[in-house]
Design an enzyme around this catalytic site. Structure first.
Site, PDB file in Angstrom:
ATOM      1  N   LYS A  36      -2.182  -1.942  -3.273  1.00 47.89           N
ATOM      2  CA  LYS A  36      -3.538  -1.034  -2.663  1.00 47.89           C
ATOM      3  C   LYS A  36      -3.042   0.153  -3.007  1.00 47.89           C
ATOM      4  O   LYS A  36      -2.500   0.990  -2.097  1.00 47.89           O
ATOM      5  CB  LYS A  36      -3.694  -1.424  -1.257  1.00 47.89           C
ATOM      6  CG  LYS A  36      -4.596  -0.792  -0.612  1.00 47.89           C
ATOM      7  CD  LYS A  36      -5.054  -0.995   0.860  1.00 47.89           C
ATOM      8  CE  LYS A  36      -5.907  -0.219   1.639  1.00 47.89           C
ATOM      9  NZ  LYS A  36      -6.721  -0.801   2.596  1.00 47.89           N
ATOM     10  N   GLU A  73       0.791  -1.217   0.030  1.00 49.19           N
ATOM     11  CA  GLU A  73      -0.018  -0.014  -0.078  1.00 49.19           C
ATOM     12  C   GLU A  73       0.921   1.076   0.283  1.00 49.19           C
ATOM     13  O   GLU A  73       1.157   1.553   1.025  1.00 49.19           O
ATOM     14  CB  GLU A  73      -1.083   0.083   1.149  1.00 49.19           C
ATOM     15  CG  GLU A  73      -1.913   1.291   1.202  1.00 49.19           C
ATOM     16  CD  GLU A  73      -2.676   1.470   2.226  1.00 49.19           C
ATOM     17  OE1 GLU A  73      -2.643   0.628   3.421  1.00 49.19           O
ATOM     18  OE2 GLU A  73      -3.682   2.222   2.496  1.00 49.19           O
TER      19      GLU A  73
HETATM   20  P1  13P Z   1      -9.142   4.388   3.765  1.00 50.33           P
HETATM   21  O1  13P Z   1     -10.059   3.668   2.910  1.00 50.33           O
HETATM   22  O2  13P Z   1      -9.977   5.081   4.966  1.00 50.33           O
HETATM   23  O3  13P Z   1      -8.249   5.318   3.077  1.00 50.33           O
HETATM   24  O4  13P Z   1      -8.334   3.459   4.472  1.00 50.33           O
HETATM   25  C1  13P Z   1      -7.711   2.341   3.741  1.00 50.33           C
HETATM   26  C2  13P Z   1      -6.409   2.027   4.711  1.00 50.33           C
HETATM   27  O5  13P Z   1      -6.506   0.781   4.653  1.00 50.33           O
HETATM   28  C3  13P Z   1      -5.497   2.827   4.944  1.00 50.33           C
HETATM   29  O6  13P Z   1      -4.376   2.221   5.332  1.00 50.33           O
END
Ligand code: 13P
Length: 345
Positions: A221, A179
Site C-alpha cells: 500500500k 504501507e
Molecule cells: P488515506 O486514503 O486517507 O490516506 O488513508 C489511507 C490509510 O489507510 C492511511 O493509513
C-alpha cells in the site's frame, strides 16, 4: 509452505480482484475523534459505532470493495441489531481486516521524523484477530520529506518494523498490507518524491526479503509519487501516473499480489484520476493496481452525515458513489463525466 500458504494466497488475490479495492476505515479513536470534532459530532463510542455501521451497510458496497480495514474498537463492535460487525461483513461478502500498528511516534535522535510502534506482543494480538475473523492486517509507516530528511536511519527502522510485522502476520494467517507512506506534506517536487519513494521501497523490499516474507501473500500500500501539497505547480495527472508506475516497476517484485494505494490527502477527484491514469497508461503491470483509500472514499460521506441519523441514507449514497468511481479507476474507465453521472443516480 506454511499451514496458511494457500489461504493467504487466496485472500491476497481476493483483496485485489478485478474492479475492487480496499476500504480503509481503521482510523484510531484519536484520529476518528479529530474528524468528528471538526464537524461538531460528539466523540462517543456510540457515534463511532454508528458511523462504522453506516459505512459497512452502504448499499452495494461489495460490488466495489473487497475488504475493509477496521480499528481494534470496531472489530469488537456490533450493528444496532446486535450482529457483530465481522458477521455483518462476512454476510455482505467483505473481507474483515485489522489495523495492528500502534501508531507513528517521534523517532529518537531524529527531529521531525517518525517510527511506527507495535511489535511487542504482536504475535498474540494477530492470533486473537484471526480468531475474531480478520483475514488481513495493516501497518502504516510514515516517511516525511523535508530539508535533510528522510534519514537513512528512519527509512531503515520503519522498513525493518514493516518486514517483522509482515512475517508475524503471515505466520498466523493474516495477509499483511505493507504501507510505507511518503507524506504529501511540504513543497517538494515530483522528482524529490520519486527519489524518496524509490529509496523507501527499495529498503522495504530488502527487509521483507531478509525476513522471508512471501510476496505473493502480501499487498503493498504505497503513496503515489506526487508533488508536495504546498508546491506551487502540481504535476499533471499523466506525469504522476507515469512516475509512480515507473518507480514501482523498479522496486517492487513482480510476484507481489497487488498494489493498493492510499489517498494521502489528495482530493476525491485527484485520487480517482491518478489511479485511473495508471491503469489506462500501464495496462500490463505485473500486479493489479487498485486503491485502499480512507479519506477519498469516506470524507464526503462523513461531511454529509454529521452524526445525524436523518442523513444516513444520503451519506451512504455518497460513500457508494466514491467507491464506484474508484472501482472504475481501478479498471481504467473513470472520467470526470462518469463521476458526475454516477453522483446523480
Ligand atoms: P488515506 O486514503 O486517507 O490516506 O488513508 C489511507 C490509510 O489507510 C492511511 O493509513
Amino acid at each position: 509452505m506454511s499451514t496458511y500458504t494457500q489461504e493467504l494466497q487466496t485472500t491476497a488475490k481476493a483483496l485485489v480482484a478485478k474492479g475492487k479495492g480496499i476500504l480503509a476505515m481503521d482510523e484510531s479513536n484519536g484520529t476518528c475523534n479529530k474528524r468528528f470534532e471538526k464537524l461538531g459530532i460528539a466523540t462517543t463510542e456510540e457515534n463511532r459505532r454508528n458511523y462504522r455501521e453506516l459505512i459497512l451497510t452502504a448499499p452495494n458496497l461489495n460490488t466495489y470493495i473487497s475488504g475493509a480495514i477496521l480499528f481494534d474498537e470496531t472489530i469488537r463492535q456490533s450493528s444496532a441489531t446486535g450482529e457483530s460487525f465481522v458477521s455483518v461483513m462476512q454476510r455482505l461478502g467483505l473481507i474483515p481486516g485489522i489495523k495492528v500498528d500502534g501508531g507513528a511516534k517521534p523517532f529518537a535522535g531524529h527531529p521531525d521524523e517518525l517510527v511506527t510502534e507495535g511489535l511487542d506482543g504482536l504475535d498474540d494480538r494477530v492470533r486473537e484477530y484471526y480468531n475474531l475473523g480478520a483475514r488481513f492486517a495493516k501497518w502504516r509507516a510514515v516517511i516525511t520529506i523535508g530539508a535533510n530528511i528522510p534519514s537513512a536511519a528512519c527509512i531503515e527502522a520503519n522498513a525493518d518494523a514493516l518486514a517483522r510485522y509482515a512475517a508475524i502476520c503471515q505466520a498466523n494467517g493474516l495477509v499483511p498490507i505493507v504501507e510505507p507512506e511518503v507524506l504529501i506534506d511540504g513543497n517538494h517536487t515530483l522528482d524529490r518524491c520519486r527519489e524518496v519513494t524509490a529509496a523507501t521501497l527499495k529498503e522495504v523490499f530488502k527487509q521483507l526479503t531478509t525476513q522471508g516474507v512471501a510476496f505473493d501473500q502480501m499487498i503493498l500500500k504505497p503513496s503515489m509519487v506526487i508533488t508536495g501539497l504546498s508546491a506551487t505547480l502540481p504535476a499533471p495527472v499523466h506525469e504522476v501516473a507515469t512516475t509512480t508506475i515507473e518507480t514501482l516497476l523498479q522496486a517492487v517484485p513482480p510476484t507481489v499480489a497487488g498494489i493498493a494505494f492510499l489517498s494521502g490527502g489528495q482530493t476525491n477527484e485527484q485520487a480517482a484520476a491518478h489511479l485511473n491514469a495508471m491503469n489506462v497508461m500501464f495496462p500490463q503491470t505485473p500486479w493489479p493496481v487498485t486503491f485502499s483509500y480512507a479519506r477519498a472514499i469516506q470524507q464526503s460521506a462523513l461531511d454529509k452525515w454529521r452524526g445525524d441519523s436523518a442523513n444516513v441514507a444520503a451519506a451512504q449514497k455518497i460513500l457508494a458513489h466514491r467507491a464506484a468511481c474508484n472501482s472504475a479507476a481501478s479498471n481504467g474507465t473513470y472520467t470526470v463525466d462518469l463521476d458526475r453521472q454516477l453522483a446523480l443516480v
